[in-house]
Design a protein around this motif. Structure first.
Motif, PDB file in Angstrom:
ATOM      1  N   VAL A  35       0.881  -1.159   0.000  1.00  0.00           N
ATOM      2  CA  VAL A  35       0.000   0.000   0.000  1.00  0.00           C
ATOM      3  C   VAL A  35       0.918   1.209   0.000  1.00  0.00           C
ATOM      4  N   ASP A  36       1.087   1.794  -1.150  1.00  0.00           N
ATOM      5  CA  ASP A  36       2.093   2.844  -1.294  1.00  0.00           C
ATOM      6  C   ASP A  36       1.667   4.149  -0.664  1.00  0.00           C
ATOM      7  N   LEU A  37       0.426   4.475  -0.821  1.00  0.00           N
ATOM      8  CA  LEU A  37       0.011   5.802  -0.358  1.00  0.00           C
ATOM      9  C   LEU A  37      -1.471   5.778  -0.044  1.00  0.00           C
ATOM     10  N   VAL A  38      -1.797   6.209   1.140  1.00  0.00           N
ATOM     11  CA  VAL A  38      -3.207   6.393   1.499  1.00  0.00           C
ATOM     12  C   VAL A  38      -3.433   7.892   1.633  1.00  0.00           C
ATOM     13  N   SER A  39      -4.400   8.384   0.907  1.00  0.00           N
ATOM     14  CA  SER A  39      -4.600   9.828   0.991  1.00  0.00           C
ATOM     15  C   SER A  39      -6.046  10.155   1.265  1.00  0.00           C
ATOM     16  N   ALA A  40      -6.218  11.231   1.997  1.00  0.00           N
ATOM     17  CA  ALA A  40      -7.538  11.740   2.342  1.00  0.00           C
ATOM     18  C   ALA A  40      -7.349  13.212   2.667  1.00  0.00           C
ATOM     19  N   THR A  93      -7.923   8.216  12.425  1.00  0.00           N
ATOM     20  CA  THR A  93      -6.898   7.587  11.591  1.00  0.00           C
ATOM     21  C   THR A  93      -7.579   6.547  10.720  1.00  0.00           C
ATOM     22  N   TYR A  94      -7.592   6.818   9.447  1.00  0.00           N
ATOM     23  CA  TYR A  94      -8.170   5.873   8.493  1.00  0.00           C
ATOM     24  C   TYR A  94      -7.026   5.037   7.925  1.00  0.00           C
ATOM     25  N   ALA A  95      -7.156   3.744   8.061  1.00  0.00           N
ATOM     26  CA  ALA A  95      -6.087   2.853   7.597  1.00  0.00           C
ATOM     27  C   ALA A  95      -6.655   1.873   6.586  1.00  0.00           C
ATOM     28  N   LEU A  96      -5.782   1.488   5.667  1.00  0.00           N
ATOM     29  CA  LEU A  96      -6.159   0.500   4.682  1.00  0.00           C
ATOM     30  C   LEU A  96      -5.117  -0.609   4.750  1.00  0.00           C
ATOM     31  N   ARG A  97      -5.571  -1.824   4.911  1.00  0.00           N
ATOM     32  CA  ARG A  97      -4.629  -2.930   5.111  1.00  0.00           C
ATOM     33  C   ARG A  97      -5.039  -4.125   4.259  1.00  0.00           C
ATOM     34  N   VAL A  98      -4.006  -4.751   3.680  1.00  0.00           N
ATOM     35  CA  VAL A  98      -4.215  -5.985   2.922  1.00  0.00           C
ATOM     36  C   VAL A  98      -3.485  -7.098   3.653  1.00  0.00           C
ATOM     37  N   ARG A  99      -4.117  -8.223   3.788  1.00  0.00           N
ATOM     38  CA  ARG A  99      -3.479  -9.322   4.525  1.00  0.00           C
ATOM     39  C   ARG A  99      -2.209  -9.779   3.801  1.00  0.00           C
ATOM     40  N   SER A 100      -1.303 -10.408   4.582  1.00  0.00           N
ATOM     41  CA  SER A 100      -0.033 -10.880   4.014  1.00  0.00           C
ATOM     42  C   SER A 100      -0.286 -11.996   3.018  1.00  0.00           C
ATOM     43  N   LEU A 101       0.534 -12.012   1.980  1.00  0.00           N
ATOM     44  CA  LEU A 101       0.429 -13.046   0.957  1.00  0.00           C
ATOM     45  C   LEU A 101       1.323 -14.227   1.320  1.00  0.00           C
ATOM     46  N   PRO A 102       1.001 -15.411   0.823  1.00  0.00           N
ATOM     47  CA  PRO A 102       1.908 -16.544   1.050  1.00  0.00           C
ATOM     48  C   PRO A 102       3.273 -16.259   0.436  1.00  0.00           C
ATOM     49  N   SER A 132      -1.898   4.567   6.218  1.00  0.00           N
ATOM     50  CA  SER A 132      -2.952   5.275   6.924  1.00  0.00           C
ATOM     51  C   SER A 132      -2.898   6.753   6.610  1.00  0.00           C
ATOM     52  N   ALA A 133      -3.976   7.385   6.861  1.00  0.00           N
ATOM     53  CA  ALA A 133      -4.062   8.841   6.715  1.00  0.00           C
ATOM     54  C   ALA A 133      -4.865   9.364   7.899  1.00  0.00           C
ATOM     55  N   ILE A 134      -4.433  10.482   8.398  1.00  0.00           N
ATOM     56  CA  ILE A 134      -5.123  11.076   9.541  1.00  0.00           C
ATOM     57  C   ILE A 134      -6.036  12.186   9.038  1.00  0.00           C
ATOM     58  N   VAL A 135      -7.267  12.134   9.470  1.00  0.00           N
ATOM     59  CA  VAL A 135      -8.249  13.132   9.045  1.00  0.00           C
ATOM     60  C   VAL A 135      -8.741  13.876  10.285  1.00  0.00           C
ATOM     61  N   GLU A 136      -8.668  15.166  10.215  1.00  0.00           N
ATOM     62  CA  GLU A 136      -9.186  15.999  11.298  1.00  0.00           C
ATOM     63  C   GLU A 136     -10.619  16.386  10.907  1.00  0.00           C
ATOM     64  N   VAL A 137     -11.582  15.910  11.686  1.00  0.00           N
ATOM     65  CA  VAL A 137     -12.971  16.274  11.397  1.00  0.00           C
ATOM     66  C   VAL A 137     -13.311  17.498  12.235  1.00  0.00           C
ATOM     67  N   VAL A 138     -13.599  18.545  11.555  1.00  0.00           N
ATOM     68  CA  VAL A 138     -13.935  19.783  12.250  1.00  0.00           C
ATOM     69  C   VAL A 138     -15.446  19.968  12.209  1.00  0.00           C
ATOM     70  N   PRO A 139     -15.921  20.735  13.148  1.00  0.00           N
ATOM     71  CA  PRO A 139     -17.377  20.880  13.183  1.00  0.00           C
ATOM     72  C   PRO A 139     -17.880  21.535  11.913  1.00  0.00           C
ATOM     73  N   ASP A 140     -18.994  21.056  11.463  1.00  0.00           N
ATOM     74  CA  ASP A 140     -19.655  21.755  10.381  1.00  0.00           C
ATOM     75  C   ASP A 140     -20.105  23.093  10.972  1.00  0.00           C
ATOM     76  N   LYS A 141     -20.478  23.979  10.103  1.00  0.00           N
ATOM     77  CA  LYS A 141     -20.980  25.237  10.643  1.00  0.00           C
ATOM     78  C   LYS A 141     -22.062  24.877  11.658  1.00  0.00           C
ATOM     79  N   PRO A 142     -21.921  25.385  12.853  1.00  0.00           N
ATOM     80  CA  PRO A 142     -22.921  25.008  13.855  1.00  0.00           C
ATOM     81  C   PRO A 142     -24.301  25.513  13.437  1.00  0.00           C
ATOM     82  N   VAL A 143     -25.285  24.732  13.814  1.00  0.00           N
ATOM     83  CA  VAL A 143     -26.667  25.106  13.518  1.00  0.00           C
ATOM     84  C   VAL A 143     -27.244  25.787  14.750  1.00  0.00           C
ATOM     85  N   VAL A 144     -27.757  26.967  14.541  1.00  0.00           N
ATOM     86  CA  VAL A 144     -28.356  27.735  15.635  1.00  0.00           C
ATOM     87  C   VAL A 144     -29.841  27.860  15.357  1.00  0.00           C
TER      88      VAL A 144
END
Lengths: 227, 707
Positions: B197-202, B267-276, B287-299
């Motif tokens: 898995v060369d690159l995980v992006s988000a 942390t979103y990770a993508l994993r493939v099991r080991s091959l024989p 893996s890629a780390i995603v910061e979830v920020v609040p949506d515009k708050p609803v008032v």
């Protein structure tokens, strides 16, 4: 003191004490909102349709959650007291004119959140339009579409202003000066809405026509107090 | 020779003494003789002491050939020849090259080096083992390039340069070194099965509730990709499974769309099991780390009736770009509410469309009789983390007897109203007003007075009073449960806009006041007393793992002086206690750094204490993987090696054909300058000087003294 007088005194003592207590400790209720009639210069009859506004106020108080003082005030366009009234009405049959100070004061009032409804009582138009151009040289008086919220904010008027009295032939028109998306001055032309607010015996209009006028008036006030 | 000279020095010394003690010889004759003998005596002494003088000598020295053997782990992978690794398959050819060099007329000096992450001298190159965790060709090129004695560099490598040197930098460095690179390209066998898995992006930041795309570049070699699946996890929890599809031997891009959850760090990770037969299992995930920020708050604004105050509030909130505003106003008693933000429609207060994802509620002069059972709902919302603002007016007192009294910061029972001018004064800057910057701070004294103020009996203990008027509370706020509540004791704030004294500054200040209040009410706050996580999901063995902890008090405010410790279970099963130290300038944050060389799960159980009381516990997990970037991508890179050779006027040949480089590697002897040292004793001028001095002594004695 005779016994009846003593009894009256006893009866009055309680409410008097309560009144005094209220005065001393502060009232429990805020002063109701007051609308005002514009006492403009130019020679026109700013005082026309004296029963119109009180009837409209009564209708608003009966039908909506808005609480208006039953008696409208009178205010001059150049007065600092203008800012005490969130809504100001003007009507008449003739000349209307503002001097420079009045224009400045009126403009500041409208742009700061105030609202002016001007109703052409037949004859006002030729005097009013030049004045409003001087009042707002940067904002044209624009006819409002039927979809505008002022026609739908309480009662639905899918075809715009109701026609109360015939002036010039043709449909009634509603115009507005718009500031930041808010109508700050509403001009009703070729309808005489104010006549429809008057006591029934003044113009002997059909009940449904008076009702339509009052409903439109409720819309105007509701719009002004929600925008 | 030294003995003879020593005897001579002694004899001379006696002559000096004799000259000194000679009788009958005038002083004017005695002094020159004395001086001559003293001088000769000094020269002799100097010669006997044996000082040396430096000198440069031009000599011919053998040229130096540096042979660099790649000792990284990729050289231990199978070669084409059965039973051989890439390194062992190269050695016979390398021996022949060494023998050719020895036999050549040039007879260069061969110096052996090994390179993986560092360049080291090898005493016995034939026993070198491919164990290095990574290859750093740049190290070899740089060091040997700087060594002026090295004339040629021969490299035995597969080119799998995994330290990540940029190719242009490597080439430039090699060219700058000015020495031809002769490369023996290790031949590789069939690549082992490997899925990488060369690159995980988000996206790094996503608003809560919004969708985003998670993608990963997956490479499969030596194995059929059909049937392989990649597991997608979020903070260790399985989210979904993706099929790699029929991508045998090819790289592919996996994509999936994910809906972001609540605000936080994921942390979103993508994993493939080991091959024989897979050698490198460490590259099976990314893996890629995603910061979830609040949506515009609803008032949600609930207004008791149309009014100029409501209109001003509505204008201010609708103009705030950081809010989503829902407006409902009571148009007719007792409780006929209409939506006022969309097409005006009659909408009951209980309509779900009003309450969906609401972060804060504003009650603007609403009588409690119009709210029905809402007060109880609002209390629960506030305790669960929502915000509540109550704006004053004639109906404020009616709320005093409702369920809302549980969460309001003051006692509204018997609240009164005074119809007077109200001049707000800042009592403290904090709480709701921490965001109220304005332009250099609100210039309250210059603004028009508000109209009307609610009077209250008491402010609850623990509540803040940021605004006052003539000493009486005007704005009261506090944190209650996970939420916040504030009461503004005036319904006449619109005077900052609708007044003869209103200015652009006061108009702006009103909008900013409401914005600041709502920002404070809807601020995202930590809702657990202790939160812990590692800064990455995976670490290479030996690399430092950073444990990050956030601690809050019972009111969910950052707590800067807690005692925080982590009990860490290491990959080998051992446990240790690690203190987490406070981070300066980040109150409530604590960190610890761990490192471990074994692979496996790393788990930290964090506890926080304050005043002897335990605040809470949190768990953080990470994975320690194989510390070998080397095996992440073991593909030989012959193109790199050929380019390096070409750029340095060298040559690159397959390792089995090392003999082709013999001629170019055999560098002829070179002239070198050597620094030498000569003894004065061996200098002819010393003997000449002595003879002259002795001769002068004899001549003077004969002429003047007859001694």
């Amino acid at each position: 003191m005779t016994r009846p007088c003593y009894r009256v005194g006893q009866l009055l003592a309680g409410p008097a004490c309560l009144f005094l207590a209220l005065v001393c400790c502060g009232s429990l209720t805020a002063a109701p909102l007051t609308v005002a009639r514009l006492k403009y210069g130019g020679g026109g009859d700013w005082y026309a349709n004296p029963t119109g506004l009180p009837n409209l106020i009564r209708a608003v108080n009966q039908r909506t959650a808005i609480r208006l003082a039953p008696v409208p005030a009178v205010v001059e366009p150049g007065s600092a007291r203008l800012f005490d009234y969130p809504i100001v009405f003007a009507t008449g049959h003739g000349g209307i004119a503002f001097n420079a100070a009045e224009r400045a004061n009126l403009r500041k009032y409208l742009l700061g959140g105030g609202f002016l409804h001007v109703d052409d009582n037949y004859g006002l138009d030729e005097f009013f339009r030049p004045e409003v151009r001087r009042l707002f040289p940067d904002k044209p008086l624009t006819e409002l579409p039927f979809s505008h919220p002022i026609y739908h904010c309480f009662y639905a008027f899918p075809r715009g202003l109701p026609k109360i009295h015939e002036h010039h032939g043709g449909p009634p028109r509603g115009y507005g000066i718009v500031h930041r998306g808010r109508v700050v001055l509403f001009y009703s032309y070729n309808t005489d809405i104010n006549d429809g607010w008057e006591d029934a015996e003044v113009h002997n209009d059909p009940a449904e026509r008076r009702e339509a006028a009052l409903r439109m008036g409720v819309n105007i006030i509701t719009y002004a107090l929600t925008h | 020779m030294v003995a003879v000279l020593s005897v001579g020095a002694l004899a001379l010394l006696s002559l000096v003494v004799t000259a000194w003690r000679a009788r009958g010889v005038p002083l004017v004759y005695r002094v020159p003789i004395l001086l001559l003998r003293l001088l000769a005596w000094c020269v002799l002494l100097l010669a006997v002491a044996g000082p040396t003088v430096p000198g440069l000598q031009q000599v011919m020295v053998p040229g130096v050939v540096a042979v660099v053997i790649d000792t990284s782990r990729s050289m231990g992978l199978p070669a084409r020849a059965p039973g051989h690794t890439r390194l062992s398959a190269s050695l016979p050819s390398l021996r022949r090259l060494a023998a050719d060099l020895e036999r050549s007329s040039a007879s260069p000096e061969v110096v052996w080096y090994g390179v993986d992450t560092d360049l080291v001298r090898l005493s016995d190159p034939w026993t070198a083992q491919p164990r290095g965790p990574a290859t750093d060709l740049r190290q070899a090129v740089r060091c040997l390039g700087m060594d002026a004695s090295v004339s040629r560099v021969v490299m035995v490598t597969d080119g799998a340069d995994t330290v990540g040197n940029r190719l242009p930098d490597l080439v430039s460095l090699a060219r700058t070194a000015g020495k031809p690179l002769l490369v023996l390209m290790a031949e590789a066998g069939e690549p082992p099965p490997d899925v990488a898995v060369d690159l995980v992006s988000a996206p790094t930041r996503v608003r809560a509730g919004h969708e985003f795309e998670l993608s990963a570049s997956v490479r499969v070699q030596g194995y059929a990709a059909a049937g392989l699946r990649a597991e997608v996890t979020c903070n260790g929890q399985r989210v979904r499974s993706l099929s790699l599809g029929d991508r045998a031997g090819a790289a592919g891009l996996l994509r999936t769309r994910i809906t972001a959850g609540k605000p936080g760090r994921y942390t979103y990770a993508l994993r493939v099991r080991s091959l024989p037969g897979e050698v490198a299992a460490g590259n099976n995930s990314g893996s890629a780390i995603v910061e979830v920020v609040p949506d515009k708050p609803v008032v949600l604004v609930i207004a008791g009736a149309p009014s100029p105050e409501y209109a001003a509030l509505k204008r201010a909130l609708l103009a705030d770009p950081d809010l989503q505003v829902r407006l409902t106003v009571r148009k007719a008693p007792p409780s006929q509410f209409w939506r006022d933000d969309t097409a005006m429609t009659q909408t009951p207060l209980t309509a779900p469309s009003l309450w969906d994802k609401v972060s804060a509620v504003v009650l603007q002069d609403v009588p409690v009789s119009a709210l029905g059972s809402l007060p109880g709902r609002l209390v629960r919302m506030v305790r669960d983390g929502s915000g509540l603002a109550v704006l004053g007016g004639e109906n404020l007192a009616s709320l005093g007897g409702s369920a809302l009294r549980e969460v309001l910061p003051l006692d509204l029972t018997g609240a009164g109203f005074v119809d007077e001018a109200v001049r707000p004064q800042l009592a403290s800057v904090g709480g709701p007003l921490v965001h109220w910057q304005g332009q250099g701070g609100p210039r309250l004294a210059t603004y028009p007075a508000w109209r009307g103020r609610n009077t209250v009996r008491a402010v609850r203990p623990g509540a803040d009073v940021p605004l006052r008027a003539a000493g009486a509370p005007l704005l009261v706020s506090w944190q209650v449960g996970r939420g916040r509540a504030a009461v503004l004791l005036s319904g006449g704030t619109h005077r900052w806009q609708l007044s003869p004294q209103a200015s652009a500054a006061s108009e702006r200040a009103l909008a900013e006041l409401f914005s600041a209040l709502l920002a404070w009410l809807t601020e995202v706050r930590q809702d657990q007393p202790v939160v812990a996580h590692f800064d990455r999901q995976q670490y290479q063995a030996g690399a430092p793992a950073r444990l990050m902890v956030q601690v809050a008090d019972a009111a969910f405010r950052p707590l800067p002086d807690a005692q925080v410790t982590a009990r860490v279970r290491l990959p080998d099963g051992a446990t240790l206690q690690v203190p987490c130290l406070p981070v300066r300038q980040a109150p409530g944050r604590y960190e610890a750094t761990l490192a471990h060389n074994d692979t496996g799960p790393l788990r930290a159980t964090v506890q926080a204490f304050s005043g002897g009381r335990r605040l809470g516990t949190a768990v953080a997990e990470a994975q320690v993987i194989e510390a070998s970037a080397e095996l992440m991508d073991s593909r030989p890179d012959q193109g790199l090696l050929e380019l390096l050779a070409a750029q340095t006027a060298g040559a690159a040949v397959p390792a089995s054909q090392a003999a082709r480089l013999s001629g170019r590697a055999a560098v002829p002897p070179v002239t070198a300058s050597r620094v030498t040292r000569r003894q004065i004793l061996g200098e002819p001028w010393v003997l000449v000087l002595l003879l002259v001095l002795w001769s002068a002594d004899w001549a003077v004695r004969r002429r003047w003294c007859n001694a």
